[in-house]
Design an enzyme around this catalytic site. Sequence first.
Site, PDB file in Angstrom:
ATOM      1  N   THR A 127      55.923 -95.449  65.618  1.00  0.00           N
ATOM      2  CA  THR A 127      56.674 -96.411  66.427  1.00  0.00           C
ATOM      3  C   THR A 127      57.758 -95.757  67.271  1.00  0.00           C
ATOM      4  O   THR A 127      58.415 -94.810  66.842  1.00  0.00           O
ATOM      5  CB  THR A 127      57.315 -97.465  65.486  1.00  0.00           C
ATOM      6  OG1 THR A 127      56.277 -98.079  64.744  1.00  0.00           O
ATOM      7  CG2 THR A 127      58.083 -98.524  66.248  1.00  0.00           C
ATOM      8  N   ILE A 158      61.434 -95.361  61.159  1.00  0.00           N
ATOM      9  CA  ILE A 158      60.590 -94.481  60.353  1.00  0.00           C
ATOM     10  C   ILE A 158      61.018 -94.555  58.883  1.00  0.00           C
ATOM     11  O   ILE A 158      62.099 -94.092  58.511  1.00  0.00           O
ATOM     12  CB  ILE A 158      60.659 -93.026  60.882  1.00  0.00           C
ATOM     13  CG1 ILE A 158      60.263 -92.996  62.373  1.00  0.00           C
ATOM     14  CG2 ILE A 158      59.770 -92.116  60.043  1.00  0.00           C
ATOM     15  CD1 ILE A 158      58.929 -93.649  62.707  1.00  0.00           C
ATOM     16  N   THR A 159      60.139 -95.149  58.077  1.00  0.00           N
ATOM     17  CA  THR A 159      60.436 -95.295  56.646  1.00  0.00           C
ATOM     18  C   THR A 159      60.466 -93.919  55.989  1.00  0.00           C
ATOM     19  O   THR A 159      59.590 -93.086  56.242  1.00  0.00           O
ATOM     20  CB  THR A 159      59.388 -96.204  55.981  1.00  0.00           C
ATOM     21  OG1 THR A 159      59.471 -97.479  56.599  1.00  0.00           O
ATOM     22  CG2 THR A 159      59.652 -96.367  54.478  1.00  0.00           C
ATOM     23  N   ARG A 243      47.301-101.364  55.399  1.00  0.00           N
ATOM     24  CA  ARG A 243      47.777-102.757  55.448  1.00  0.00           C
ATOM     25  C   ARG A 243      47.489-103.487  54.139  1.00  0.00           C
ATOM     26  O   ARG A 243      48.200-104.429  53.769  1.00  0.00           O
ATOM     27  CB  ARG A 243      47.177-103.487  56.646  1.00  0.00           C
ATOM     28  CG  ARG A 243      47.895-103.109  57.927  1.00  0.00           C
ATOM     29  CD  ARG A 243      47.245-103.608  59.187  1.00  0.00           C
ATOM     30  NE  ARG A 243      48.015-103.168  60.353  1.00  0.00           N
ATOM     31  CZ  ARG A 243      47.522-103.036  61.575  1.00  0.00           C
ATOM     32  NH1 ARG A 243      46.255-103.314  61.809  1.00  0.00           N
ATOM     33  NH2 ARG A 243      48.295-102.642  62.562  1.00  0.00           N
ATOM     34  N   ARG A 268      66.113-126.272  34.284  1.00  0.00           N
ATOM     35  CA  ARG A 268      67.067-127.071  35.061  1.00  0.00           C
ATOM     36  C   ARG A 268      66.753-128.563  34.856  1.00  0.00           C
ATOM     37  O   ARG A 268      65.649-129.015  35.214  1.00  0.00           O
ATOM     38  CB  ARG A 268      66.934-126.691  36.545  1.00  0.00           C
ATOM     39  CG  ARG A 268      67.634-127.613  37.511  1.00  0.00           C
ATOM     40  CD  ARG A 268      69.110-127.361  37.537  1.00  0.00           C
ATOM     41  NE  ARG A 268      69.752-128.132  38.576  1.00  0.00           N
ATOM     42  CZ  ARG A 268      71.027-128.443  38.566  1.00  0.00           C
ATOM     43  NH1 ARG A 268      71.818-128.034  37.579  1.00  0.00           N
ATOM     44  NH2 ARG A 268      71.553-129.120  39.560  1.00  0.00           N
ATOM     45  N   GLN A 336      64.320-123.350  47.608  1.00  0.00           N
ATOM     46  CA  GLN A 336      64.437-124.815  47.632  1.00  0.00           C
ATOM     47  C   GLN A 336      64.444-125.386  46.212  1.00  0.00           C
ATOM     48  O   GLN A 336      65.231-126.276  45.886  1.00  0.00           O
ATOM     49  CB  GLN A 336      63.257-125.397  48.449  1.00  0.00           C
ATOM     50  CG  GLN A 336      63.385-126.868  48.766  1.00  0.00           C
ATOM     51  CD  GLN A 336      64.528-127.149  49.732  1.00  0.00           C
ATOM     52  OE1 GLN A 336      64.955-126.280  50.475  1.00  0.00           O
ATOM     53  NE2 GLN A 336      65.041-128.369  49.689  1.00  0.00           N
ATOM     54  N   GLU A 363      54.313-102.650  59.754  1.00  0.00           N
ATOM     55  CA  GLU A 363      52.895-102.229  59.769  1.00  0.00           C
ATOM     56  C   GLU A 363      52.014-103.188  60.559  1.00  0.00           C
ATOM     57  O   GLU A 363      50.896-103.511  60.161  1.00  0.00           O
ATOM     58  CB  GLU A 363      52.368-101.981  58.350  1.00  0.00           C
ATOM     59  CG  GLU A 363      52.536-100.505  58.010  1.00  0.00           C
ATOM     60  CD  GLU A 363      51.780-100.027  56.810  1.00  0.00           C
ATOM     61  OE1 GLU A 363      52.453 -99.607  55.870  1.00  0.00           O
ATOM     62  OE2 GLU A 363      50.542-100.045  56.821  1.00  0.00           O
TER      63      GLU A 363
HETATM   64  N1  COS Z   1      39.273 -98.232  63.974  1.00  0.00           N
HETATM   65  C1  COS Z   1      38.743 -97.321  64.845  1.00  0.00           C
HETATM   66  N2  COS Z   1      38.908 -97.413  66.194  1.00  0.00           N
HETATM   67  C2  COS Z   1      39.613 -98.463  66.668  1.00  0.00           C
HETATM   68  C3  COS Z   1      40.180 -99.435  65.824  1.00  0.00           C
HETATM   69  C4  COS Z   1      39.972 -99.295  64.435  1.00  0.00           C
HETATM   70  N3  COS Z   1      40.474-100.191  63.576  1.00  0.00           N
HETATM   71  N4  COS Z   1      40.822-100.342  66.575  1.00  0.00           N
HETATM   72  C5  COS Z   1      40.669 -99.970  67.847  1.00  0.00           C
HETATM   73  N5  COS Z   1      39.936 -98.831  67.892  1.00  0.00           N
HETATM   74  C6  COS Z   1      39.508 -98.096  69.088  1.00  0.00           C
HETATM   75  C7  COS Z   1      38.724 -99.030  70.029  1.00  0.00           C
HETATM   76  O1  COS Z   1      37.359 -99.032  69.676  1.00  0.00           O
HETATM   77  C8  COS Z   1      38.968 -98.368  71.356  1.00  0.00           C
HETATM   78  O2  COS Z   1      38.116 -97.250  71.474  1.00  0.00           O
HETATM   79  P1  COS Z   1      37.543 -96.746  72.902  1.00  0.00           P
HETATM   80  O3  COS Z   1      38.702 -96.380  73.734  1.00  0.00           O
HETATM   81  O4  COS Z   1      36.662 -95.590  72.546  1.00  0.00           O
HETATM   82  O5  COS Z   1      36.785 -97.923  73.474  1.00  0.00           O
HETATM   83  C9  COS Z   1      40.378 -97.851  71.250  1.00  0.00           C
HETATM   84  O6  COS Z   1      40.649 -97.693  69.842  1.00  0.00           O
HETATM   85  C10 COS Z   1      41.424 -98.776  71.859  1.00  0.00           C
HETATM   86  O7  COS Z   1      41.322-100.013  71.208  1.00  0.00           O
HETATM   87  P2  COS Z   1      41.967-101.346  71.799  1.00  0.00           P
HETATM   88  O8  COS Z   1      41.539-101.511  73.224  1.00  0.00           O
HETATM   89  O9  COS Z   1      41.666-102.441  70.850  1.00  0.00           O
HETATM   90  O10 COS Z   1      43.520-100.981  71.800  1.00  0.00           O
HETATM   91  P3  COS Z   1      44.796-101.861  72.163  1.00  0.00           P
HETATM   92  O11 COS Z   1      45.708-101.032  72.966  1.00  0.00           O
HETATM   93  O12 COS Z   1      44.368-103.185  72.699  1.00  0.00           O
HETATM   94  O13 COS Z   1      45.522-102.035  70.748  1.00  0.00           O
HETATM   95  C11 COS Z   1      46.059-103.080  68.681  1.00  0.00           C
HETATM   96  C12 COS Z   1      44.977-102.647  69.678  1.00  0.00           C
HETATM   97  C13 COS Z   1      47.034-104.053  69.295  1.00  0.00           C
HETATM   98  C14 COS Z   1      45.310-103.748  67.555  1.00  0.00           C
HETATM   99  C15 COS Z   1      46.807-101.842  68.150  1.00  0.00           C
HETATM  100  O14 COS Z   1      47.573-101.229  69.154  1.00  0.00           O
HETATM  101  C16 COS Z   1      47.702-102.137  66.958  1.00  0.00           C
HETATM  102  O15 COS Z   1      47.247-102.226  65.825  1.00  0.00           O
HETATM  103  N6  COS Z   1      49.004-102.286  67.199  1.00  0.00           N
HETATM  104  C17 COS Z   1      49.975-102.470  66.144  1.00  0.00           C
HETATM  105  C18 COS Z   1      50.494-101.174  65.691  1.00  0.00           C
HETATM  106  C19 COS Z   1      51.313-101.286  64.456  1.00  0.00           C
HETATM  107  O16 COS Z   1      50.848-101.742  63.432  1.00  0.00           O
HETATM  108  N7  COS Z   1      52.571-100.856  64.547  1.00  0.00           N
HETATM  109  C20 COS Z   1      53.444-100.907  63.442  1.00  0.00           C
HETATM  110  C21 COS Z   1      53.953 -99.545  63.172  1.00  0.00           C
HETATM  111  S1  COS Z   1      53.144 -98.714  61.964  1.00  0.00           S
HETATM  112  S2  COS Z   1      54.397 -98.753  60.482  1.00  0.00           S
END
Ligand code: COS
Length: 400
Positions: A127, A158-159, A243, A268, A336, A363
Site C-alpha cells: 500500500t 505497513i503492519t 484474506r 443481567r 446494545q 487487506e
Molecule cells: N490471481 C491471479 N491473477 C489475477 C488475480 C488473481 N486473483 N486477479 C487479477 N489478476 C490478473 C488479471 O487476470 C489481469 O491479468 P492480465 O493483465 O494478464 O489480463 C491482471 O491481474 C489485472 O487484473 P484486473 O484488471 O482485475 O486489475 P485491477 O486493476 O482492476 O484490480 C483489484 C483488481 C481491484 C481486485 C485489485 O487491485 C485489488 O485486489 N485491490 C485491493 C488491494 C488490497 O487488498 N489492498 C489492501 C492492502 S494489502 S494489506
Amino acid sequence: MDFKLSEQEQKIWERAQEFTREYITPKAHELEKRNEFPKDVVQKAYEAGLMNLHVPKEAGGPGLSLLAETLVSEATGYGCAGMATSIMCNNLAFAPLLIGATIEQLKTYVEPLITGKEVKFGAFCLTERGAGSDVSGMTTRAIRDGDEYIINGTKCWITNGPVASLFTVFASTQPELKHKGISVFMVPKTKGVKIGHIENKVGQRNSVQSEVIFEDVRVPKDCLVGKEGDGFKIAMMTLDKTRAGIAAIATGVAQRAVDEAARFASIRHQFGKPVGRFQGISFMLADMGARASAARLLTRYAAWRADQGMPVSKDSAFAKAFASDAAMQNAIDAVQIFGGYGYIQEYPVEKLMRDAKLLQIYEGTNQIQRMVAGRAILKESVNLDTGFHVKYDGRDAPLI
Ligand code: COS
C-alpha cells in the site's frame, strides 16, 4: 462431507485456544492502552509454534496447511484482533515469497527468520498513500543497476513495519506497463530503509502500522521474486490466500461478541428475569450466533480450497467480506445488549466494536471483496436459455 479437522489441525486449534486463554485474553485490554507492539506475547506465540505454519519444511518451516493458519487466527482473534494481527502478519509477508521465490531464496531470506530463538518479522509492503485499492497506481520504483536494484518510494499502513527485518516490497520496474510493470522484492533491513509515521488507530491498538520509506535502497538482483513484471499477479494470488486469515480473525471477534453478550444476558436482570429471556434479546443472540457460524464455515471452506489448490478468489472474498461484516454487526449488537455497560471501557465489548471496524477495511476493503466476488460470479455465469456457462470471450462452454 467431513467437518472434522485432521489430528494435526485439531492439536493446533486446541493449542491456540489454550494460548489465547493464558496469554491474550487476560492482557489484551491492559496492553492496548499502551498502543505498542505486544512483543512479549508474540514471542510466546512463536515459542508455542503458532507462527510461520505455512512455510515449507525445505525452508525450515513446519509446512502445515493454510487451514491450520486460519485456526490460529480464529483462536487468537477471539482474544484480541490486534494481537492476532501481530501474530499472523508473517503469513502475509511471506506468502508472496512462498508463491514466487525459489527454495534457495527461501532458505537464504526466510529460514534464518523463522528458526532462531527470538521471533523475527516480515512486513508486506504494497500500500501507498495514492495506491490502496488501486494497486497498479503505485509509484515506488525499482531500477536495475548492474547486479543490483535501487529502490525508492514510501509505503504506508505497513503492519509490523517498525519491528520487521525483512520487507516484501512491491515496486514498479516499468511504470509505463502499469500493473504488468510491477515486480516484488525481498528487502532486508538495510541502509536506506526508514520507518516513518506510526498510525494512532481507534482499534486493534495491539498491532502496529507505519510508513516504511525506501531511500536509494540497494539490494542484490537475487532479491527479485519471480520475474520482473510478476508482482501484480503475485500480490493478487497472495491476497486470495491471506484474506481467509482476516476472515478467521473476524470469526473469532464475531464469536467473542456472541459469548460475551450471552453471558451478560444471563446475569443481567430487568423486570424480574435475565434479559436474555426476552425475545428481543434472544432473537438478537440467535442472529449473532448464526453469523459467527456462517463466517466460520465460509472461512474454513476458503482455506480448505486453497489447500486443495482450487481457485479461491471468490471464496476468500466471500469469507473476508462476510466474516468482517459479521464481526462488526455482532460487536454492535453486543454493545446494545450490554446497554450502558457496553459503552464504557470497563467491559470488553466496546473494544470488539473498535477492533472489528478495521477488519472491514484492511487487506482489501469489503467493497473490493464484493468487486472481486462479483467479477468471479459473472465469469462463472450460466446462460439460462442454453444451460451453458458463458465464457468471458463470449463463447459458451458446456456446464460442468
Ligand atoms: N490471481 C491471479 N491473477 C489475477 C488475480 C488473481 N486473483 N486477479 C487479477 N489478476 C490478473 C488479471 O487476470 C489481469 O491479468 P492480465 O493483465 O494478464 O489480463 C491482471 O491481474 C489485472 O487484473 P484486473 O484488471 O482485475 O486489475 P485491477 O486493476 O482492476 O484490480 C483489484 C483488481 C481491484 C481486485 C485489485 O487491485 C485489488 O485486489 N485491490 C485491493 C488491494 C488490497 O487488498 N489492498 C489492501 C492492502 S494489502 S494489506
